[in-house]
Write an enzyme that holds these catalytic residues in place. Structure first.
Site, PDB file in Angstrom:
ATOM      1  N   ARG A  48       0.795  -1.219   0.000  1.00 19.95           N
ATOM      2  CA  ARG A  48       0.000   0.000   0.000  1.00 19.95           C
ATOM      3  C   ARG A  48       0.826   1.266   0.000  1.00 19.95           C
ATOM      4  O   ARG A  48       0.622   2.147  -0.826  1.00 19.95           O
ATOM      5  CB  ARG A  48      -0.855   0.052   1.279  1.00 19.95           C
ATOM      6  CG  ARG A  48      -2.300  -0.188   1.100  1.00 19.95           C
ATOM      7  CD  ARG A  48      -2.834  -0.659   2.422  1.00 19.95           C
ATOM      8  NE  ARG A  48      -2.024  -1.784   2.854  1.00 19.95           N
ATOM      9  CZ  ARG A  48      -2.227  -3.021   2.459  1.00 19.95           C
ATOM     10  NH1 ARG A  48      -3.231  -3.314   1.699  1.00 19.95           N
ATOM     11  NH2 ARG A  48      -1.443  -4.001   2.851  1.00 19.95           N
ATOM     12  N   THR A  49       1.755   1.376   0.943  1.00 19.89           N
ATOM     13  CA  THR A  49       2.436   2.656   1.109  1.00 19.89           C
ATOM     14  C   THR A  49       3.262   2.990  -0.130  1.00 19.89           C
ATOM     15  O   THR A  49       3.204   4.102  -0.643  1.00 19.89           O
ATOM     16  CB  THR A  49       3.296   2.643   2.387  1.00 19.89           C
ATOM     17  OG1 THR A  49       2.466   2.220   3.465  1.00 19.89           O
ATOM     18  CG2 THR A  49       3.839   4.010   2.706  1.00 19.89           C
ATOM     19  N   LYS A  77      26.687  -4.295  -1.668  1.00 22.16           N
ATOM     20  CA  LYS A  77      28.118  -4.389  -2.005  1.00 22.16           C
ATOM     21  C   LYS A  77      28.980  -3.835  -0.883  1.00 22.16           C
ATOM     22  O   LYS A  77      30.177  -3.696  -1.025  1.00 22.16           O
ATOM     23  CB  LYS A  77      28.412  -3.567  -3.265  1.00 22.16           C
ATOM     24  CG  LYS A  77      27.752  -4.054  -4.522  1.00 22.16           C
ATOM     25  CD  LYS A  77      28.280  -3.199  -5.682  1.00 22.16           C
ATOM     26  CE  LYS A  77      27.438  -3.348  -6.917  1.00 22.16           C
ATOM     27  NZ  LYS A  77      27.768  -2.283  -7.888  1.00 22.16           N
ATOM     28  N   ARG A  98      11.339   3.970   3.775  1.00 23.26           N
ATOM     29  CA  ARG A  98      10.863   3.005   4.771  1.00 23.26           C
ATOM     30  C   ARG A  98      12.034   2.111   5.149  1.00 23.26           C
ATOM     31  O   ARG A  98      12.761   1.631   4.280  1.00 23.26           O
ATOM     32  CB  ARG A  98       9.731   2.146   4.219  1.00 23.26           C
ATOM     33  CG  ARG A  98       9.435   0.952   5.123  1.00 23.26           C
ATOM     34  CD  ARG A  98       8.199   0.200   4.749  1.00 23.26           C
ATOM     35  NE  ARG A  98       7.002   0.959   5.062  1.00 23.26           N
ATOM     36  CZ  ARG A  98       5.773   0.431   5.055  1.00 23.26           C
ATOM     37  NH1 ARG A  98       5.598  -0.840   4.737  1.00 23.26           N
ATOM     38  NH2 ARG A  98       4.728   1.169   5.351  1.00 23.26           N
TER      39      ARG A  98
HETATM   40  C1  NCD Z   1       1.312  -0.597   8.327  1.00 20.33           C
HETATM   41  C2  NCD Z   1       2.810  -0.517   8.501  1.00 20.33           C
HETATM   42  O1  NCD Z   1       3.568  -0.803   7.575  1.00 20.33           O
HETATM   43  O2  NCD Z   1       3.200  -0.106   9.580  1.00 20.33           O
HETATM   44  N1  NCD Z   1       0.963  -0.871   6.998  1.00 20.33           N
HETATM   45  C3  NCD Z   1       0.725   0.186   6.165  1.00 20.33           C
HETATM   46  O3  NCD Z   1       1.604   0.949   5.843  1.00 20.33           O
HETATM   47  N2  NCD Z   1      -0.544   0.367   5.780  1.00 20.33           N
HETATM   48  C4  NCD Z   1       0.638  -1.494   9.270  1.00 20.33           C
HETATM   49  C5  NCD Z   1       1.128  -2.904   9.388  1.00 20.33           C
HETATM   50  O4  NCD Z   1       2.071  -3.325   8.712  1.00 20.33           O
HETATM   51  O5  NCD Z   1       0.529  -3.627  10.191  1.00 20.33           O
END
Ligand code: NCD
Length: 301
Positions: A48-49, A77, A98
């Site tokens: 999703r993100t 590397k 992330r």
């Molecule tokens: C969440 C996350 O990655 O923290 N997911 C998301 O981005 N919608 C929630 C999760 O992973 O449970």
């Protein structure tokens, strides 16, 4: 400007992002970032993100560089994280990152000169998830102010929870923190809620709060953050919301059931068609909110 933590985003900033997301959704504003390029660096899995940032940027006319597998980067590397990030920052206008490492996004913001957005750092923060959650609440309930909100599930490791709590706390909400004993919210958050004068209740039972609250926000037990499989097994089936459970309750009129997704088994699929189920709507709202975030950070509004 960077978006790293909901602790450092003001209520005014949240409100203007919500207003902008609304204008974008209802097409009362025209934003164009066709000359901008954004790096989406996902060192931890995401559906999703990653896709929702990618969609948001492309819907504004912008372009993206998407790295979804750390395996494909030169970190493999032996290049340092800092060198990788500094190099990427020479190519693009903003970085969305992330990582499984808490603090990775803040560190990134300290070593580059372009806007950085935290798309989740370990069990710490996931601010754009909270912003889209607040937008969803505002749309459905008319306001975020003074809502009664239950947050259910993994309150120890869920970064979406931490961001949401700090976002909600700015709107004078009343919180019901429902989790197994071992997955209670970390004590420093309770201290900060006390300091902010926010009323909260802690418990482990959903049924006693279902009829009390305007919103129930359910989360997945974060298996990947547990020290071992045994610890996870002990709590993995702690909660399950079913259609029968919801239909047996005298819920508030606008009762809203939310979940950041992915779900494992916390909400059975027969709940999805009930009008209170808003988790797929949340995913949709995520695009409008991330459009608002990108447009703001890139100075396009
Ligand atoms: C969440 C996350 O990655 O923290 N997911 C998301 O981005 N919608 C929630 C999760 O992973 O449970």
């Amino acid at each position: 400007m960077d978006i790293i933590s909901m602790r450092s985003i003001s209520k005014d900033e949240i409100t203007s992002l919500i207003d902008l997301a609304e204008k974008i959704e209802f097409r009362s504003i025209d934003i164009n970032i066709s000359d901008r390029l954004v790096a989406l660096l996902f060192f931890e899995p995401s559906t999703r993100t990653a896709f929702s940032f990618d969609t948001a940027i492309k819907r504004l006319g912008g372009k993206t560089l998407l790295m979804q597998e750390a395996k494909s980067s030169s970190v493999q590397k032996g290049e340092s994280f800092a060198d990788t990030i500094k190099t990427v920052s020479q190519y693009v206008d903003a970085i969305v990152i992330r990582s499984a490492v808490e603090g990775a996004a803040r560190y990134t913001s300290e070593i580059v000169d372009i806007p950085v957005i935290n798309a989740g750092d370990g069990a710490n923060q996931h601010p754009t998830q909270a912003l889209l959650d607040l937008y969803t609440i505002k749309k459905r309930q008319g306001t975020v102010e003074n809502r009664k909100v239950a947050i259910v599930g993994d309150l120890r490791y869920g970064r979406a929870v931490y961001s949401l709590v700090y976002g909600l706390a700015k709107f004078n909400v009343e919180l019901y923190l429902i989790s197994p004993e071992h997955l209670q919210i970390r004590p420093y958050v309770r201290d900060e809620l006390d300091a902010m004068g926010i009323t909260y209740h802690q418990g482990d039972d959903i049924s006693s709060v279902l009829e009390e609250v305007d919103i129930m926000y359910v989360t997945r037990i974060q298996r990947e953050r547990f020290a071992g499989q045994y610890e996870y097994e002990k709590v993995k089936d702690s909660y399950q919301i079913t259609r029968d459970m919801i239909e047996a309750c005298n819920l508030k009129e606008n009762f809203t059931l939310m979940h950041p997704l992915p779900r494992v088994n916390e909400i059975t699929t027969d709940v999805d068609s009930l009008p209170c189920a808003h988790y797929f709507q949340q995913a949709k709202n995520g695009v409008y909110m991330r459009q608002a975030v990108m447009a703001t950070l890139l100075g396009a509004v």
